[in-house]
Structure formats: C-alpha cells, structure tokens
Design a protein around this motif. Structure first.
Motif: not given
Length: 229
Positions: A156-162, A164-177, A73-75, A181-186
C-alpha cells in the motif's frame, strides 16, 4: 467519462451512475472469484470462507472510520483497519486476500472518495488498497501473520507514494523532492498505524487468539486433509 465523474473545482466526485458501475464491478469480480474452479474443483471459495472474509472487511470498514488523526489530502491513522484487510490473506491465501483487498478499495472509494483524476483513482483505491492482499503470500509461512501484514502495508505504501509523486508532487515544499515529500506524507500515517498494530499483534495473548480464529476459519479444510490421510 463525465457520466461517471463530475468535476468540482480541482477534484472529481462520483455520480450516481459511477457508484452503480463500481458496485456492479465489485459484485461481478466477487462472483467470478467465488465460482471460478480449477480442474480439481477445489479452487472455489466456500460459504465459510466468504463469511469470514466478509466479517474481516466489515471490521476493516468500521475501524477505518475511527481516526486518531487525519491528513489534509487524504490518509489517516485508524483503529487497526489495515490489519483486518491483510488478515484475510493470512486466513485463505493470495487469491482471497487480493479479492477482499480490492473489494475494500472499492468500498473506500464509495464511502470516502478523494479523486483528482481517473489514474489517481486507480492508483490510490485499486492498486494501493489491493496491494494489501499480498499478505496471502505468507499464508503458510512461519510468522506468516506478521510477514503478511508488513508486506501488505509496504505494498500500500508503494502505490500511495507513487500516487503522491505523480499526482500531488506540486504540493511538496520548495526545495523538497516530490518523492521525499510523498514518502514522508504517506509514511507518517501508514507507518504510525503499522507500528501500533505490530505491537498489538505481537502480544502473545493477542497472537494466540488470532491464530485460534484462523483454525476456526479453516476447520473444514483441516478436517478434509485429515480424512484423506
């Protein structure tokens, strides 16, 4: 907004009018930044500064196309592309750093867009890439190159994580905040490139060469200061 973006399944693509608008905005921003002067008439960018900044952004664009690995999903981990963006701030300070970083973000948007909404576009391309210009805060600081690079990529990491949380949070694995998820991904691709880059620019010969380039880039300013004294 359909004039500038068109929806394709779950994402958006930029239309011809959209590309035209972004190019116009980028050129207008650069013109304003280049010719705006303060009362002392010393706040404008010189031709030499524009040339060096343009060279850095060109190198950043070229090296950003050399990927060691890509995420779905980018990166991606690139060939030190983030360093060349932050280097402008180290050469010429905060204003030049932010201007160049924003221009780089617009270029990335044009060349390699991944858009699901306008707010996501702003966060991922204008804010995340633009934050790398914060490297200019450490232009005059000891070890400013390293401090500036770290600050720029953390921005850059701050806004990328932000994003991820706002726009891609639904892709986080079940049970993972979504934040974890966004911090690990980015953090995976930004952190990997950062570690490699920091090792490279910490090598004495490389560090010395980069500082020599900085002296060349600011030769006129140094000469003017010496002349005044």
């Amino acid at each position: 907004m359909s004039l500038f973006l068109k929806q394709v399944e779950d994402t958006y693509e930029i239309t011809t009018a959209g590309y035209t608008l972004f190019i116009f905005i980028m050129l207008a921003a650069l013109i304003v930044a280049c010719f705006f002067t303060g009362k002392d008439k010393k706040n404008h960018f010189s031709v030499k500064q524009l040339v060096f900044a343009a060279m850095c952004i060109t190198l950043a664009m070229v090296t950003s196309m050399i990927h060691f690995f890509d995420l779905p999903m980018g990166g991606s981990v690139t060939l030190f592309s983030m360093f060349f963006v932050t280097y402008v701030g180290y050469l010429y300070g905060l204003r030049a750093g932010l201007t160049s970083a924003l221009a780089y973000g617009v270029l990335q948007l044009i060349v390699n867009p991944y858009i699901i909404s306008v707010p996501q576009l702003i966060c991922d391309y204008f804010l995340a890439f633009g934050a790398m210009g914060l490297s200019g805060l450490f232009m005059s600081s000891k070890h400013g190159m390293l401090k500036g690079y770290i600050t720029g990529i953390l921005g850059r990491l701050f806004f990328s994580v932000l994003s991820g949380v706002i726009f891609f949070g639904q892709y986080a694995p079940e049970g993972m905040h979504p934040f974890a998820y966004s911090l690990a991904y980015n953090g995976s691709y930004i952190g990997a490139e950062a570690v490699i880059t920091l090792i490279l620019i910490s090598i004495p010969a490389v560090h010395k060469a980069l500082n020599r380039v900085r002296l060349m880039a600011n030769e006129e300013e140094v000469r003017d200061v010496l002349a005044q004294n």
